[in-house]
Design a protein around this motif. Structure first.
Motif, short mmCIF file in Angstrom:
data_model
loop_
_atom_site.label_atom_id
_atom_site.label_comp_id
_atom_site.label_asym_id
_atom_site.label_seq_id
_atom_site.Cartn_x
_atom_site.Cartn_y
_atom_site.Cartn_z
N UNK A 200 0.80 -1.22 0.00
CA UNK A 200 0.00 0.00 0.00
C UNK A 200 0.84 1.28 0.00
N UNK A 201 1.90 1.39 0.82
CA UNK A 201 2.67 2.63 0.82
C UNK A 201 3.36 2.93 -0.52
N UNK A 202 3.54 1.91 -1.35
CA UNK A 202 4.27 2.08 -2.61
C UNK A 202 3.35 2.37 -3.79
N UNK A 203 2.05 2.30 -3.58
CA UNK A 203 1.12 2.46 -4.69
C UNK A 203 1.01 3.91 -5.12
N UNK A 204 0.84 4.12 -6.43
CA UNK A 204 0.66 5.46 -6.97
C UNK A 204 -0.75 5.59 -7.56
N UNK A 205 -1.30 6.80 -7.62
CA UNK A 205 -2.69 6.98 -8.06
C UNK A 205 -2.97 6.51 -9.48
N UNK A 206 -1.99 6.62 -10.37
CA UNK A 206 -2.21 6.28 -11.77
C UNK A 206 -1.74 4.87 -12.14
N UNK A 207 -1.33 4.11 -11.17
CA UNK A 207 -0.82 2.76 -11.41
C UNK A 207 -1.96 1.79 -11.72
N UNK A 208 -1.81 1.00 -12.78
CA UNK A 208 -2.79 -0.05 -13.07
C UNK A 208 -2.44 -1.25 -12.20
N UNK A 209 -3.28 -1.51 -11.23
CA UNK A 209 -2.98 -2.53 -10.22
C UNK A 209 -3.03 -3.95 -10.76
N UNK A 210 -3.56 -4.14 -11.95
CA UNK A 210 -3.54 -5.47 -12.53
C UNK A 210 -2.12 -5.97 -12.74
N UNK A 211 -1.21 -5.05 -12.97
CA UNK A 211 0.19 -5.43 -13.20
C UNK A 211 0.78 -6.17 -12.00
N UNK A 212 0.27 -5.89 -10.80
CA UNK A 212 0.75 -6.60 -9.61
C UNK A 212 0.44 -8.08 -9.71
N UNK A 213 -0.76 -8.41 -10.18
CA UNK A 213 -1.14 -9.81 -10.35
C UNK A 213 -0.28 -10.48 -11.41
N UNK A 214 -0.03 -9.77 -12.49
CA UNK A 214 0.75 -10.34 -13.59
C UNK A 214 2.18 -10.62 -13.15
N UNK A 215 2.74 -9.72 -12.36
CA UNK A 215 4.11 -9.89 -11.88
C UNK A 215 4.24 -11.10 -10.96
N UNK A 216 3.19 -11.40 -10.22
CA UNK A 216 3.25 -12.47 -9.22
C UNK A 216 2.71 -13.80 -9.71
N UNK A 217 2.32 -13.88 -10.98
CA UNK A 217 1.65 -15.07 -11.46
C UNK A 217 2.01 -15.35 -12.91
N UNK A 218 1.68 -16.56 -13.36
CA UNK A 218 1.84 -16.91 -14.76
C UNK A 218 0.62 -16.48 -15.59
N UNK A 219 -0.41 -15.96 -14.92
CA UNK A 219 -1.66 -15.64 -15.60
C UNK A 219 -1.92 -14.13 -15.67
N UNK A 227 -7.46 -1.12 -12.99
CA UNK A 227 -7.76 -0.86 -11.58
C UNK A 227 -6.82 0.22 -11.06
N UNK A 228 -7.38 1.10 -10.23
CA UNK A 228 -6.60 2.14 -9.56
C UNK A 228 -6.85 2.06 -8.06
N UNK A 229 -5.91 2.61 -7.30
CA UNK A 229 -6.05 2.63 -5.85
C UNK A 229 -6.88 3.85 -5.48
N UNK A 230 -8.13 3.60 -5.06
CA UNK A 230 -9.06 4.67 -4.72
C UNK A 230 -9.76 4.32 -3.41
N UNK A 231 -9.88 5.28 -2.52
CA UNK A 231 -10.61 5.08 -1.26
C UNK A 231 -10.09 3.87 -0.50
N UNK A 232 -8.77 3.74 -0.48
CA UNK A 232 -8.08 2.67 0.26
C UNK A 232 -8.44 1.27 -0.24
N UNK A 233 -8.75 1.18 -1.53
CA UNK A 233 -9.05 -0.13 -2.10
C UNK A 233 -8.87 -0.08 -3.63
N UNK A 234 -8.67 -1.24 -4.26
CA UNK A 234 -8.58 -1.25 -5.72
C UNK A 234 -9.96 -1.11 -6.34
#
Length: 240
Positions: A200-219, A227-234
């Motif tokens: 959470x502390x590293x997230x930026x407002x314009x970051x597409x959070x789907x990339x986090x899933x892609x980085x951590x998975x084969x899918x 997805x964006x980080x808004x109101x303390x949630x994706x």
């Protein structure tokens, strides 16, 4: 709707011609094998690019969604670069479409799950038919701006969800965008990953959070909006 059309039509036609049936669940051993398949294909892709200067991908339209835009063309790899197509690939009767991500920087091989993709296509057809007859969308409760739950009762269907490729025990809900596009809601898995990795502390407002899933998975997240980080949630946004 045109942004989904290219890959959707291709998959429907190939399934009709091939008569393929996909299991509801992937066995654990098949999930483990998938990682090995990805590494083999990655090596073949790297060799192909090094020798030819281009990527072994099929053509797609400019409006094709990000994670569906660069499907691997096994016809260009088989033989000189790859002895056989992976057993879990759609071309071999499996449940995965192999795609590339980060093509402009460091092309990486990932997979798109066809089971959840086909579920979404089936639901999309039902939504389209309802809209055509009723003149409105079968929208239920609002979730975030531009997105609603789907009112399955209006479709005369039992409520359904999609199995997550990131946590097989997790089921993900479908959402309906105001445009009429059906999408899978990956917010629960994104939130799970953010909490687990304490991102959470590293997230930026314009970051597409789907990339986090892609980085951590084969899918890759099939049939998804950004997805964006808004109101303390994706939260999903209107651009796929």
């Amino acid at each position: 709707m045109t942004r989904w059309r290219g890959l959707s039509i291709l998959l429907v036609l190939m399934m009709m011609l091939g008569g393929c049936m996909y299991p509801n669940e992937l066995r654990k051993e098949n999930q483990l094998a998938s990682g090995e398949y990805v590494m083999v294909v990655q090596h073949a892709v790297d060799q192909f690019k090094e020798k030819t200067g281009v990527l072994p991908i099929k053509n797609s339209e400019e409006t094709t969604p990000l994670y569906e835009k660069y499907p691997v063309d096994f016809k260009k790899l088989k033989g000189q670069y790859l002895s056989s197509v992976p057993a879990n690939a759609f071309e071999s009767g499996g449940t995965a479409i192999y795609v590339l991500v980060d093509v402009e920087t460091k092309p990486a091989v990932k997979m798109l799950d066809l089971t959840s993709f086909q579920q979404t296509l089936d639901l999309q057809q039902a939504v389209n038919e309802y809209r055509s007859k009723q003149g409105v969308l079968p929208a239920g409760e609002p979730v975030v701006q531009g997105f609603h739950k789907i009112d399955f009762a209006k479709l005369n269907r039992k409520p359904s969800d999609a199995r997550s490729v990131y946590s097989p025990q997790v089921r993900l809900p479908f959402l309906l965008h105001d445009s009429g596009t059906v999408t899978i809601d990956y917010a629960p898995e994104i939130m799970r990953l953010i909490d687990r990795k304490k991102l959470q502390p590293k997230l930026t407002p314009d970051q597409d959070l789907r990339a986090l899933l892609v980085e951590e998975s084969y899918f890759v997240p099939a049939r998804s909006f950004g997805y964006r980080w808004r109101n303390a949630q994706p939260e999903p946004i209107t651009e796929p």
